[in-house]
Design an enzyme around this catalytic site. Structure first.
Site, PDB file in Angstrom:
ATOM      1  N   GLN A 192     -53.198  62.482  29.213  1.00  0.00           N
ATOM      2  CA  GLN A 192     -52.752  63.468  29.956  1.00  0.00           C
ATOM      3  C   GLN A 192     -53.051  64.917  29.206  1.00  0.00           C
ATOM      4  O   GLN A 192     -53.164  65.990  29.528  1.00  0.00           O
ATOM      5  CB  GLN A 192     -51.279  63.413  30.374  1.00  0.00           C
ATOM      6  CG  GLN A 192     -51.008  62.371  31.463  1.00  0.00           C
ATOM      7  CD  GLN A 192     -49.519  62.079  31.738  1.00  0.00           C
ATOM      8  OE1 GLN A 192     -48.674  62.440  31.236  1.00  0.00           O
ATOM      9  NE2 GLN A 192     -49.556  61.339  32.748  1.00  0.00           N
ATOM     10  N   LYS A 199     -41.621  57.863  29.750  1.00  0.00           N
ATOM     11  CA  LYS A 199     -42.410  57.624  30.869  1.00  0.00           C
ATOM     12  C   LYS A 199     -41.549  58.206  32.123  1.00  0.00           C
ATOM     13  O   LYS A 199     -40.414  59.019  31.784  1.00  0.00           O
ATOM     14  CB  LYS A 199     -42.749  56.455  31.094  1.00  0.00           C
ATOM     15  CG  LYS A 199     -43.850  56.078  29.920  1.00  0.00           C
ATOM     16  CD  LYS A 199     -45.210  56.731  30.208  1.00  0.00           C
ATOM     17  CE  LYS A 199     -46.164  56.631  29.312  1.00  0.00           C
ATOM     18  NZ  LYS A 199     -47.562  57.313  29.455  1.00  0.00           N
ATOM     19  N   ASP A 220     -48.966  51.611  30.745  1.00  0.00           N
ATOM     20  CA  ASP A 220     -48.007  51.171  31.983  1.00  0.00           C
ATOM     21  C   ASP A 220     -47.729  49.932  32.447  1.00  0.00           C
ATOM     22  O   ASP A 220     -46.975  49.711  33.273  1.00  0.00           O
ATOM     23  CB  ASP A 220     -48.775  52.072  33.217  1.00  0.00           C
ATOM     24  CG  ASP A 220     -48.941  53.655  32.884  1.00  0.00           C
ATOM     25  OD1 ASP A 220     -48.328  54.324  32.331  1.00  0.00           O
ATOM     26  OD2 ASP A 220     -49.980  54.160  33.616  1.00  0.00           O
ATOM     27  N   ARG A 271     -57.697  63.143  39.093  1.00  0.00           N
ATOM     28  CA  ARG A 271     -59.021  63.779  38.734  1.00  0.00           C
ATOM     29  C   ARG A 271     -60.128  64.198  39.798  1.00  0.00           C
ATOM     30  O   ARG A 271     -60.640  65.227  39.718  1.00  0.00           O
ATOM     31  CB  ARG A 271     -59.489  63.024  37.505  1.00  0.00           C
ATOM     32  CG  ARG A 271     -58.327  62.845  36.273  1.00  0.00           C
ATOM     33  CD  ARG A 271     -58.811  61.739  35.412  1.00  0.00           C
ATOM     34  NE  ARG A 271     -58.216  61.728  34.100  1.00  0.00           N
ATOM     35  CZ  ARG A 271     -56.680  61.254  33.806  1.00  0.00           C
ATOM     36  NH1 ARG A 271     -56.251  60.777  34.970  1.00  0.00           N
ATOM     37  NH2 ARG A 271     -56.226  61.390  32.823  1.00  0.00           N
TER      38      ARG A 271
HETATM   39  C1  S3P Z   1     -52.335  58.890  32.562  1.00  0.00           C
HETATM   40  C2  S3P Z   1     -51.972  58.658  31.350  1.00  0.00           C
HETATM   41  C3  S3P Z   1     -50.901  57.993  30.673  1.00  0.00           C
HETATM   42  C4  S3P Z   1     -50.326  57.192  31.741  1.00  0.00           C
HETATM   43  C5  S3P Z   1     -50.063  57.793  33.208  1.00  0.00           C
HETATM   44  C6  S3P Z   1     -51.360  58.000  33.734  1.00  0.00           C
HETATM   45  C7  S3P Z   1     -53.473  59.791  33.201  1.00  0.00           C
HETATM   46  O1  S3P Z   1     -49.950  58.977  30.328  1.00  0.00           O
HETATM   47  O2  S3P Z   1     -49.020  56.472  31.445  1.00  0.00           O
HETATM   48  O3  S3P Z   1     -49.585  56.900  34.180  1.00  0.00           O
HETATM   49  O4  S3P Z   1     -53.790  59.455  34.207  1.00  0.00           O
HETATM   50  O5  S3P Z   1     -54.065  60.457  32.250  1.00  0.00           O
HETATM   51  P1  S3P Z   1     -49.859  59.423  28.758  1.00  0.00           P
HETATM   52  O6  S3P Z   1     -51.091  60.486  28.820  1.00  0.00           O
HETATM   53  O7  S3P Z   1     -48.729  60.250  28.773  1.00  0.00           O
HETATM   54  O8  S3P Z   1     -50.090  58.430  27.760  1.00  0.00           O
END
Ligand code: S3P
Length: 446
Positions: free
Chosen positions: A176, A354, A327, A33
């Site tokens: 995400q 994942k 995670d 980000r």
């Molecule tokens: C993340 C969100 C998670 C996580 C990923 C990083 C992020 O995924 O599993 O490793 O940085 O927004 P999801 O949004 O699919 O849950």
């Protein structure tokens, strides 16, 4: 990019005890980000503690392809952004490697521009569902010109002359998806709103505010969050300090709990409430984890974890906790393998999509190393063996999944027999230096 051609098998052997202080690399979510917003905002962004793993470096290259300038200055990465709404059309396809975060967030960031963008990834990323991001983007007016199968990479997007703001209820708990929509909202007139029924990591909201976006969050009594961003405002470069990644700290943390006679300190670990589910769970299991030196760093709470080996007991981990440790289930399954009794993990449907089908990958890895377990559609039950007798001796297929590799290397530190993973090179995506760090603490991974 990793490929099976470069597969590097690694074995982890029983460790005597772990001790020492080690700072794990910077948080992956915040690193992505920071590069995206630093590359977009006007002026200079200085980032310290950036995770220099493959996933994040792919995001850096992507931002350079749309006009951001980036250079290393000592311990800092310095970005000069294009200015909101002013990113340039890229000449080539983006390569995101293994990174779902890089790819999905960038689809939001660039999808709302009136140009064509092409998204590519490795075999793991190319098998992951993208419709969760493409559907809201389509509602905003973005065209999906090309896709492989149903919502799979490679994908080509074309933004309209002007996107339309939407109000979108995220159907799966996903930071995400939330972030991709908010990022698309940055180049959209009016107010774009995301509604999430349960809290997921909120780094995007915090960082957008820090960069000057007009963003509001309302939380209802039942926990539902409404996040609204006003588009086409000015974003201004910031200083960003990236704290140590709790999802990476999870590996030495669990290793110290299960290897007898251990005591380690993990400094500067981010303690954002949407990321600490594993620490809560391990404490409930009887883990001796002390949190000291708590303070605020760049808008996030951080602290040092002092971890001592502990007699763990099996518990039931409630489904409501899943988003705050999504995670961390692979490495929790390793802790559960050394706990007294049974550990039940519920609400794991997201693990199926994942970097690998993590639920299946963990269950097969446990079976290969003689840990009794049962796998349901969205749950996992693990029967522990506190002394590790009879455990290990198997080879685990990592399926291009860094967290599967690191979790099972942690297992080998406490199991009677060594544990082998078929490809350790995948760890470069999120945790460069994992092997040397674990060996410095007293591990024997080679
Ligand atoms: C993340 C969100 C998670 C996580 C990923 C990083 C992020 O995924 O599993 O490793 O940085 O927004 P999801 O949004 O699919 O849950």
């Amino acid at each position: 990019m990793n490929s099976l051609l470069q597969a590097k098998p690694l074995s982890s052997h029983t460790a005597k005890s772990l001790s020492g202080v080690c700072r794990v690399p910077g948080d992956k979510s915040i690193s992505h980000r920071a590069l995206m917003l630093g590359g977009l905002a006007s002026g200079e962004t200085r980032i310290s503690g950036l995770l220099e793993g493959e996933d994040v470096i792919n995001t850096l290259k992507t931002m350079q392809m749309v006009g951001a300038l980036a250079r290393k200055d000592g311990d800092y990465w310095v970005m000069h952004g294009t200015g909101n709404g002013l990113m340039l059309a890229p000449d080539e396809a983006f390569e995101f490697g293994n990174s779902g975060t890089g790819c999905r967030l960038c689809m939001g960031l660039f999808g709302a521009y009136d140009f064509k963008t092409i998204y590519k990834g490795d075999a793991s990323l190319s098998s992951r569902p993208m419709n969760r991001v493409l559907n809201p983007l389509r509602e905003m007016g973005v065209q999906v010109l090309e896709e492989e199968g149903e919502g799979r990479l490679p994908i080509t997007l074309q933004g309209p002359w002007q996107t339309a703001p939407i109000e979108y209820v995220v159907p799966v708990p996903s930071a995400q998806v939330k972030s991709a929509i908010l990022f698309a909202g940055l180049n959209t007139p009016g107010i774009t709103t995301v509604v999430e029924p349960h809290l997921t990591r909120d780094h995007t909201e915090k960082m957008l505010k820090g960069f000057g976006a007009e963003l509001e969050v309302e939380t209802a009594k039942d926990g539902t969050r409404r996040i609204s961003v006003e588009g086409q405002g000015k974003l201004v470069g910031q200083d960003v300090t990236v704290p140590a990644d709790p999802s990476s700290a999870a590996f030495p943390l669990v290793a110290a709990l299960i290897v007898e006679g251990s005591e380690i300190t993990l400094p500067d670990v981010m303690l954002n409430e949407a990321r600490v589910g594993l620490i809560t769970t391990l404490m409930e299991m009887g883990g001796d984890i002390e949190i000291t030196n708590k303070c605020n760093s760049g808008g996030e709470e951080i602290g040092d974890l002092i971890v001592k080996s502990s007699e763990l007991k099996g518990i039931t981990v409630p489904a409501e906790r899943a988003a705050s440790m999504i995670d961390e289930y692979p490495v929790l399954a390793i802790a559960a393998s050394f706990a007294k009794g049974e550990t039940n993990m519920l609400g794991l449907h997201e693990l199926r999509v994942k970097e690998s089908d993590r639920l299946a990958a963990v269950a097969r890895g446990l079976e290969a190393n003689s840990v009794p377990c049962e796998e349901g559609e969205d749950w996992l039950k693990v029967q522990g063996r506190p002394d590790g007798k009879g455990l290990g001796g198997g080879t685990v297929t990592t399926h291009l999944d860094h967290r599967i590799a690191m979790s099972f290397l942690v297992m080998g530190m406490a199991s009677e027999k060594p544990v082998t993973v078929d490809d350790g090179s995948v760890m470069e995506t999120s945790f460069p230096g994992f092997v040397s760090l674990m060996n410095r603490l007293g591990g024997d991974v080679r």
